[in-house]
Scaffold this active site. Structure first.
Site, mmCIF file in Angstrom:
data_model
loop_
_atom_site.group_PDB
_atom_site.id
_atom_site.type_symbol
_atom_site.label_atom_id
_atom_site.label_comp_id
_atom_site.label_asym_id
_atom_site.label_seq_id
_atom_site.Cartn_x
_atom_site.Cartn_y
_atom_site.Cartn_z
ATOM 1 N N GLU A 9 -13.174 21.535 -1.534
ATOM 2 C CA GLU A 9 -11.625 21.923 -1.205
ATOM 3 C C GLU A 9 -11.595 23.468 -0.414
ATOM 4 O O GLU A 9 -10.466 24.107 -0.412
ATOM 5 C CB GLU A 9 -10.915 21.990 -2.479
ATOM 6 C CG GLU A 9 -10.793 20.783 -3.162
ATOM 7 C CD GLU A 9 -9.310 20.666 -3.836
ATOM 8 O OE1 GLU A 9 -8.267 21.511 -3.458
ATOM 9 O OE2 GLU A 9 -9.281 19.899 -4.808
ATOM 10 N N ASP A 34 -7.022 32.561 -4.228
ATOM 11 C CA ASP A 34 -5.983 31.569 -4.636
ATOM 12 C C ASP A 34 -5.877 31.343 -6.181
ATOM 13 O O ASP A 34 -5.093 30.714 -7.014
ATOM 14 C CB ASP A 34 -6.207 30.194 -4.161
ATOM 15 C CG ASP A 34 -5.993 30.235 -2.505
ATOM 16 O OD1 ASP A 34 -5.660 31.341 -2.066
ATOM 17 O OD2 ASP A 34 -6.237 29.268 -1.919
ATOM 18 N N LEU A 88 -7.212 23.637 -9.883
ATOM 19 C CA LEU A 88 -7.924 22.267 -9.562
ATOM 20 C C LEU A 88 -8.004 21.238 -10.338
ATOM 21 O O LEU A 88 -8.878 20.318 -10.542
ATOM 22 C CB LEU A 88 -9.533 22.831 -9.409
ATOM 23 C CG LEU A 88 -9.654 23.836 -8.665
ATOM 24 C CD1 LEU A 88 -11.384 24.371 -8.254
ATOM 25 C CD2 LEU A 88 -9.443 23.539 -7.058
ATOM 26 N N HIS A 106 -15.660 -5.785 -17.494
ATOM 27 C CA HIS A 106 -15.210 -5.870 -16.176
ATOM 28 C C HIS A 106 -13.839 -6.663 -15.853
ATOM 29 O O HIS A 106 -13.235 -7.313 -16.768
ATOM 30 C CB HIS A 106 -16.251 -6.804 -15.214
ATOM 31 C CG HIS A 106 -17.374 -5.997 -15.175
ATOM 32 N ND1 HIS A 106 -18.721 -6.527 -14.561
ATOM 33 C CD2 HIS A 106 -17.991 -4.342 -15.575
ATOM 34 C CE1 HIS A 106 -19.533 -5.373 -14.651
ATOM 35 N NE2 HIS A 106 -19.086 -4.374 -15.387
ATOM 36 N N GLU A 159 -12.770 -9.207 -14.167
ATOM 37 C CA GLU A 159 -12.647 -10.724 -14.351
ATOM 38 C C GLU A 159 -12.580 -11.053 -16.004
ATOM 39 O O GLU A 159 -11.652 -11.866 -16.095
ATOM 40 C CB GLU A 159 -14.019 -11.183 -13.784
ATOM 41 C CG GLU A 159 -14.380 -11.198 -12.421
ATOM 42 C CD GLU A 159 -15.274 -10.110 -12.291
ATOM 43 O OE1 GLU A 159 -14.850 -8.849 -12.791
ATOM 44 O OE2 GLU A 159 -16.076 -9.951 -11.348
HETATM 45 C C1 AOF Z 1 -17.661 -7.147 -11.687
HETATM 46 N N1 AOF Z 1 -16.553 -6.462 -11.970
HETATM 47 O O1 AOF Z 1 -14.984 -5.261 -12.805
HETATM 48 C C2 AOF Z 1 -17.217 -4.473 -11.944
HETATM 49 C C3 AOF Z 1 -18.573 -4.822 -11.452
HETATM 50 O O2 AOF Z 1 -22.841 -1.653 -16.429
HETATM 51 P P1 AOF Z 1 -21.902 -2.530 -16.174
HETATM 52 O O3 AOF Z 1 -22.091 -3.919 -16.911
HETATM 53 O O4 AOF Z 1 -20.560 -2.059 -16.285
HETATM 54 O O5 AOF Z 1 -22.254 -3.056 -14.748
HETATM 55 C C4 AOF Z 1 -21.953 -2.229 -13.596
HETATM 56 C C5 AOF Z 1 -22.275 -2.887 -12.478
HETATM 57 O O6 AOF Z 1 -21.559 -4.217 -12.422
HETATM 58 C C6 AOF Z 1 -21.768 -2.140 -11.153
HETATM 59 O O7 AOF Z 1 -22.966 -1.156 -10.539
HETATM 60 C C7 AOF Z 1 -21.473 -3.175 -10.192
HETATM 61 O O8 AOF Z 1 -22.554 -3.739 -9.492
HETATM 62 C C8 AOF Z 1 -20.884 -4.231 -11.007
HETATM 63 N N2 AOF Z 1 -19.285 -3.985 -11.085
HETATM 64 N N3 AOF Z 1 -18.653 -6.164 -11.359
HETATM 65 O O9 AOF Z 1 -17.963 -8.128 -11.435
HETATM 66 C C9 AOF Z 1 -16.236 -5.254 -12.251
HETATM 67 N N4 AOF Z 1 -16.752 -3.095 -12.315
HETATM 68 ZN ZN ZN Z 2 -18.873 -8.164 -13.856
#
Ligand code: AOF
Ligand code: ZN
Length: 372
Positions: free
Chosen positions: A297, A201, A205, A50, A52
């Site tokens: 589209e 067209d 895509l 994530h 953080e």
């Molecule tokens: C955060 N920071 O950058 C994101 C979050 O399966 P995981 O561990 O990747 O968790 C996915 C869930 O975590 C997602 O459904 C959402 O609730 C949260 N995403 N949280 O602190 C992040 N991408």
């Molecule tokens: Zn997280």
């Protein structure tokens, strides 16, 4: 750097994950000390660390006790494919956390903030909340409903035509609008077109005018009558092409030929007009691909079917300053005769893309974006 400025940076970083992180949210994080940037990070790919964690990893410092972590989405407090971000933030003894919006995921919603506060960390929420909610509107709808967010992208003339009476529609809007469309393609999981648009067209895509990954390409071809020479059936991306046809054709030779070429054939229910039932198509596609956002589209038949089924969350309207007499109206197949029946939208944003008008609208019935 103010909280708002840092949040704008977090939103920009989050955007870099567009498409790659779906159906997860787009998240960016900025680590600050005395208002100055120490490090940044963003969620890069579904299943990857994530935002953080990325920002903390990139900081290359030992002592986090006087730092502030700013992130556009509430840090997660649950074990998903990755461990909870709140644990790392607490372990590193980060002093303050600034959040754009709460996580609409019921597993997290508010619990991340609570865990941080319980550990004595100062938490500020709702910084640039509207922009944060807008950025993660696809994620929010998908995590709350299990259904994908649906965007209609319409490129039209001043008088609402998407093609001339002969069916030609490829170059109505200008280059800047097309660039924006490529950007949108890179954000969505799938794009959908109808048989008429496919045969008139023969669009690629794909994402070419910007950097980003290609979406799945879905063609509604009820009778499987499109020629096998179609670009989407023969190009190098053809394993990302899906054809929705009526279910009676699932085991025909044409369907088998498409499958052998690497194309996915998805049989669907048809409605009383013999056209693919869009609700059934969307639920079949979602079961296979877990789609969180789709962009439709065209053409007119498909636009009308989606609106009639009340499946549209957002309109992306590109209007070229031209008038096409006696052309094909974008929503000409809709059967709303009275003003009372008219489909209603609210304006989100209006600007110019080159010489075209660019307007974003969203449906007003249900608000997925607030109260989180
Ligand atoms: C955060 N920071 O950058 C994101 C979050 O399966 P995981 O561990 O990747 O968790 C996915 C869930 O975590 C997602 O459904 C959402 O609730 C949260 N995403 N949280 O602190 C992040 N991408
Ligand atoms: Zn997280």
């Amino acid at each position: 750097m103010t909280n708002e400025e840092a949040m704008q940076l977090a939103l920009k970083l989050a955007m870099k994950g567009s498409g790659y992180v779906n159906p997860n949210p787009r998240v960016g994080a900025v680590l600050l000390r005395d208002g100055k940037i120490i490090s940044t990070g963003w969620h890069k790919k579904f299943g990857a660390p994530h935002a953080e964690r990325e920002a903390i990893k990139n900081a290359e410092i030992e002592d986090f006790s006087d730092t502030t972590l700013l992130v556009n989405l509430e840090p997660c407090s649950h074990q998903g494919k990755t461990p909870p971000c709140t644990e790392l933030i607490i372990e590193k003894k980060i002093k303050k956390v600034i959040i754009g919006m709460l996580d609409p995921n019921p597993e997290v919603n508010g619990k991340g903030v609570q865990a941080l506060r319980d550990a004595g960390i100062e938490v500020i929420t709702d910084v640039c909340k509207n922009e944060c909610q807008w950025l993660n509107r696809f994620f929010t709808k998908h995590i709350r409903t299990g259904s994908p967010y649906i965007i209609l992208k319409v490129a039209q003339s001043l008088n609402g035509c998407i093609a001339s009476s002969t069916g030609k529609s490829k170059w109505i809007t200008g280059q800047e609008s097309r660039k924006k469309v490529h950007q949108l393609r890179s954000e969505v999981d799938a794009v959908i077109i109808g048989k008429r648009t496919a045969s008139f067209d023969d669009p690629k895509l794909t994402v070419r005018a910007v950097e980003g990954r290609n979406p799945i390409r879905v063609i509604f071809d009820t009778e499987l009558s499109l020629p096998l020479s179609l670009t989407n059936f023969i190009d190098s991306e053809r394993t990302k092409t899906v054809v929705c046809c009526k279910k009676e054709l699932e085991h025909t030779r044409k369907a088998e030929t498409l499958r052998v070429a690497g194309i996915k054939v998805v049989p669907c229910e048809t409605n009383r007009n013999g056209f693919i039932e869009v609700g059934d198509a969307i639920s079949n596609l979602t079961k296979i691909y877990n789609l969180s956002v789709i962009m439709v589209e065209g053409g007119a038949k498909i636009f009308s079917s989606f609106l009639e089924s009340n499946l549209v969350d957002e309109l992306q309207l590109f209007t070229a300053p031209i008038i096409i007499g006696n052309g094909i109206n974008a929503f000409g197949n809709l059967t709303t005769d009275s003003l009372e029946e008219a489909k209603q939208f609210s304006l989100v944003y209006a600007t110019k893309t080159g010489k075209d008008f660019y307007i974003i609208l969203r449906k007003i019935e249900k608000d997925y974006y607030s109260n989180f």
